[in-house]
Design an enzyme around this catalytic site. Structure first.
Site, PDB file in Angstrom:
ATOM      1  N   HIS A  22       0.841  -1.198   0.000  1.00  0.00           N
ATOM      2  CA  HIS A  22       0.000   0.000   0.000  1.00  0.00           C
ATOM      3  C   HIS A  22       0.869   1.237   0.000  1.00  0.00           C
ATOM      4  O   HIS A  22       0.464   2.308   0.427  1.00  0.00           O
ATOM      5  CB  HIS A  22      -0.879   0.075   1.241  1.00  0.00           C
ATOM      6  CG  HIS A  22      -1.648  -1.169   1.502  1.00  0.00           C
ATOM      7  ND1 HIS A  22      -1.214  -2.132   2.375  1.00  0.00           N
ATOM      8  CD2 HIS A  22      -2.812  -1.604   0.989  1.00  0.00           C
ATOM      9  CE1 HIS A  22      -2.097  -3.111   2.397  1.00  0.00           C
ATOM     10  NE2 HIS A  22      -3.072  -2.824   1.569  1.00  0.00           N
ATOM     11  N   HIS A  38      20.442  -6.738 -34.288  1.00  0.00           N
ATOM     12  CA  HIS A  38      21.227  -7.599 -35.171  1.00  0.00           C
ATOM     13  C   HIS A  38      22.454  -8.205 -34.484  1.00  0.00           C
ATOM     14  O   HIS A  38      22.781  -9.376 -34.702  1.00  0.00           O
ATOM     15  CB  HIS A  38      21.652  -6.849 -36.439  1.00  0.00           C
ATOM     16  CG  HIS A  38      22.329  -7.744 -37.435  1.00  0.00           C
ATOM     17  ND1 HIS A  38      21.710  -8.853 -37.972  1.00  0.00           N
ATOM     18  CD2 HIS A  38      23.586  -7.737 -37.946  1.00  0.00           C
ATOM     19  CE1 HIS A  38      22.554  -9.469 -38.792  1.00  0.00           C
ATOM     20  NE2 HIS A  38      23.697  -8.819 -38.794  1.00  0.00           N
ATOM     21  N   GLN A  84      22.794  -8.873 -31.282  1.00  0.00           N
ATOM     22  CA  GLN A  84      22.289  -9.909 -30.390  1.00  0.00           C
ATOM     23  C   GLN A  84      21.861 -11.146 -31.185  1.00  0.00           C
ATOM     24  O   GLN A  84      22.158 -12.286 -30.820  1.00  0.00           O
ATOM     25  CB  GLN A  84      21.099  -9.326 -29.623  1.00  0.00           C
ATOM     26  CG  GLN A  84      20.568 -10.191 -28.541  1.00  0.00           C
ATOM     27  CD  GLN A  84      19.282  -9.593 -27.965  1.00  0.00           C
ATOM     28  OE1 GLN A  84      19.110  -8.373 -27.918  1.00  0.00           O
ATOM     29  NE2 GLN A  84      18.388 -10.439 -27.542  1.00  0.00           N
ATOM     30  N   GLY A  85      21.167 -10.900 -32.305  1.00  0.00           N
ATOM     31  CA  GLY A  85      20.704 -12.013 -33.132  1.00  0.00           C
ATOM     32  C   GLY A  85      21.869 -12.843 -33.654  1.00  0.00           C
ATOM     33  O   GLY A  85      21.801 -14.078 -33.673  1.00  0.00           O
ATOM     34  N   THR A 104      14.985 -11.963 -39.091  1.00  0.00           N
ATOM     35  CA  THR A 104      15.207 -12.192 -40.521  1.00  0.00           C
ATOM     36  C   THR A 104      16.564 -12.822 -40.766  1.00  0.00           C
ATOM     37  O   THR A 104      16.701 -13.836 -41.451  1.00  0.00           O
ATOM     38  CB  THR A 104      15.175 -10.849 -41.269  1.00  0.00           C
ATOM     39  OG1 THR A 104      14.055 -10.104 -40.805  1.00  0.00           O
ATOM     40  CG2 THR A 104      15.068 -11.058 -42.758  1.00  0.00           C
ATOM     41  N   SER A 105      17.591 -12.200 -40.205  1.00  0.00           N
ATOM     42  CA  SER A 105      18.924 -12.694 -40.512  1.00  0.00           C
ATOM     43  C   SER A 105      19.106 -14.107 -39.956  1.00  0.00           C
ATOM     44  O   SER A 105      19.812 -14.918 -40.549  1.00  0.00           O
ATOM     45  CB  SER A 105      19.993 -11.752 -39.976  1.00  0.00           C
ATOM     46  OG  SER A 105      20.002 -11.765 -38.574  1.00  0.00           O
ATOM     47  N   GLY A 130      15.012 -15.194 -49.198  1.00  0.00           N
ATOM     48  CA  GLY A 130      14.795 -13.784 -48.846  1.00  0.00           C
ATOM     49  C   GLY A 130      14.296 -12.946 -50.004  1.00  0.00           C
ATOM     50  O   GLY A 130      13.704 -11.890 -49.798  1.00  0.00           O
ATOM     51  N   GLY A 137      23.459  -6.477 -41.871  1.00  0.00           N
ATOM     52  CA  GLY A 137      23.586  -7.878 -42.271  1.00  0.00           C
ATOM     53  C   GLY A 137      24.755  -8.095 -43.218  1.00  0.00           C
ATOM     54  O   GLY A 137      25.443  -9.128 -43.153  1.00  0.00           O
TER      55      GLY A 137
END
Ligand code: ADP
Ligand code: MG
Length: 579
Positions: free
Chosen positions: A217, A397, A399-400, A440-441, A482, A554
């Site tokens: 609260h 990208h 990270q991917g 995508t990549s 693609g 990419g």
């Protein structure tokens, strides 16, 4: 703030009205709150919960089979009145006595206690159970002074299941008291909540601070600490709760715990799961087994940002009641299923792995080494690639690529360990890459690796010519899947020059490692040249012109990875012999 309000004074009543309409199959309105919509609990102990509103699903959300029979709903953050409690109990009573459950707050204790007096005077056996799980609210030798927070869920789940088992009032009360004695919680908050109709929050927490031990609260925290990582926050909560772990092998407790990681209303489920990952790791290190954990919003505090960790130190009976079926608007449990055996799933995958000849298997081992090189390269450039992708894309990208390359590497290692040859190892790596990376990549890289693998075999080491042809097959998979063409500003702009460069050098009789390096430098130049293009594909398409002046992420990552492979190949084989 609370934005969707009609009349602030009627907020709790309006919310309850909508709640009943949404769950008419389970609950029905009664003066003062709600009761179960279903009949048929004749003789059963009735569990009636309650407290202020603003904490949904506590408490009305827990009315239903296997849990509560009724809930008394006060105004926002205000105890319900004794007459509300009385009225809900009258409607919920099944003739088996009543257990009243609420958090240990002065207003609730008084109003529930007063109602209990009146009901007893009228011949109904009523017991009261104030929940006292919050370790921050009083020292361990004064648990009776502690307030109730998210541990309510664990305690009331046990009480409801014990009542559903048909136990008498004494036994249900005993079960609920034991559950309460065995439940400990610790909370942390990052922002205060705003009452409906108010323009400012009840309190504020600086953005770089964690207020430890804050109530539900807006009661002040016991200690402010600098805001740390999710793991650091998890550690604070785990340490506080585990400090009161009872001795193992005493009172039927053997290191099994029920767990609730509770969001206070404005903390995302994903954030809770990040914290939960660390919590289970810490508990496993402490030798504890987590039983049927709940991660989500169960005892909220309007729009407060924060979370709490509750553990109930189980014995066999408490575990059975905690995991027993329940069917309420907010908590549904079905009878436990036989779990799928992970070892069996992995064994099946290994059994399906096509074994390669020893020559191909050895060669596949080198491919695993190249995937390691790719994973390291992706990691080294993660930030740079993320920054490039954030100019016209979504910033993921880098990270991917790291996730994808590591996923590909893991899958390749697993297949190699199961005896696979080059073809199978790369096909598996492709699947592992796209699974781990998403995006995508990720799909394109996955398809490329799988196509390269498909052009090799599991029986012999490949010749240079075969490697070059397989590389072309990988490139074709990317353009096929693609649909991008040269000039669209995608990885294709680096990939085609690479494949063409590799073929040309190979035709000219250059040994593979050197041919690879030459092709990689063409790819690097081509990737840099994408800076002059506007994107026509992928996410960047909609921001096409904002990418002008910056190379495509990419294409850049493709060139970086091919260069890293080229370097590894020449180190492996300085003379230019095929490794
Ligand atoms: P997402 O766009 O799903 O966030 P990433 O950020 O990981 O995926 O990858 C973005 C890169 O994917 C772009 O820089 C581009 O090189 C590549 N890309 C996007 N669409 C295509 C496509 N149709 N064909 C080839 N490459 C593409
Ligand atoms: Mg992206």
């Amino acid at each position: 703030m609370t934005r969707l309000v009609n009349d602030p004074r009627r907020f709790a009543a309006d919310a309850l009205h909508g709640f009943v309409a949404a769950h008419a199959d389970r609950v029905m309105a009664t003066p003062g709150g709600v009761v179960r919509a279903s009949a048929g609990d004749q003789g059963q102990v009735a569990i009636v919960l309650g407290g202020g509103s603003g904490h949904y699903p506590a408490f009305a959300g827990w009315v239903g089979e296997g849990m509560a029979h009724g809930a008394v709903c006060g105004n926002v953050f205000a105890s319900p009145s004794a007459s509300q409690v009385y009225s809900v109990v009258r409607a919920a009573d099944n003739g088996g006595g009543v257990l009243l459950g609420f958090g240990n707050y002065a207003g609730d204790v008084l109003h529930f206690g007063q109602a209990a007096e009146r009901l007893r005077a009228e011949g109904i056996d009523v017991r009261v159970l104030p929940v006292t799980d919050d370790v921050a609210s009083a020292p361990a030798d004064m648990t009776g002074l502690r307030r109730g927070i998210a541990g309510d869920l664990l305690v009331f789940k046990v009480a409801g299941a014990a009542a559903a088992d048909g136990l008498d009032l004494d036994a249900v009360e005993q079960a609920a008291r034991r559950a309460n004695e065995r439940t400990r919680s610790m909370g942390a908050a990052f922002s205060g909540c705003t009452l409906p109709g108010a323009t400012a929050p009840l309190f504020t927490v600086p953005s770089d601070v964690t207020a430890l031990g804050l109530g539900i609260h807006g009661e002040p925290g016991i200690r402010d600490v600098p805001l740390g990582t999710a793991d650091a926050t998890a550690d604070l909560l785990v340490d506080a709760v585990l400090a009161e772990e009872p001795p193992r092998a005493e009172g039927g407790y053997h290191g099994r715990v029920a767990l609730l990681l509770n969001g206070l209303g404005a903390t995302k489920h994903e954030e809770l799961f990040v914290v939960f990952g660390r919590v289970v790791e810490r508990l496993a290190q402490a030798g504890l087994t987590v039983v049927a954990p709940e991660v989500g919003e169960h005892v909220t505090s309007l729009d407060m940002a924060g979370l709490s960790l509750s553990l109930m130190f189980l014995d066999d009976e408490l575990e059975r009641w905690w995991t027993a079926p329940a069917d309420t608007p907010a908590l549904r449990r079905v009878a436990a299923q036989e779990p799928r055996r992970r070892e069996l799933v992995e064994q099946a995958a290994d059994a399906a792995t096509v074994p390669g000849t020893s020559e191909s298997h050895e060669w596949a081992g080198r491919l695993v080494g190249l995937l390691e090189v790719m994973a390291q390269c992706a990691l080294a450039h993660e930030e740079q690639l993320g920054a490039l992708d954030s100019i016209a894309g979504d910033g993921d990208h880098g990270q991917g690529m790291v996730l994808g390359a590591n996923g590909g590497l893991r899958a390749a290692r697993r297949a190699h360990a199961a005896g696979a040859g080059a073809r199978t190892v790369l096909i598996e790596a492709g699947a592992g890459w796209s699974d781990a990376a998403g995006g995508t990549s990720g799909a394109l890289w996955g398809a490329a690796l799988t196509a390269v693998g498909g052009a090799l075999d599991d029986s012999a080491a490949a010749s240079s010519a075969r490697v070059v042809a397989a590389t072309r097959a990988g490139g074709q998979a990317v353009t096929r899947l693609g649909g991008a063409v040269r000039g669209d500003k995608t990885m294709v702009d680096a990939l085609l020059p690479f494949v063409e460069g590799l073929e040309a050098a190979h035709r000219a009789g250059v040994h593979l490692p050197h041919a690879w390096c030459a092709a990689a430098s063409s790819a690097t130049q081509a990737a840099q040249a994408t800076a002059d293009l506007a994107a026509r594909r992928g996410r960047a398409r909609t921001h096409g012109t904002s990418s002008l002046g910056h190379p495509d992420p990419g294409a850049t990552s493709f060139a970086l990875l091919m260069s890293a492979i080229g370097e590894a190949l020449t180190i492996d084989s300085p003379t230019g012999e095929l490794p």
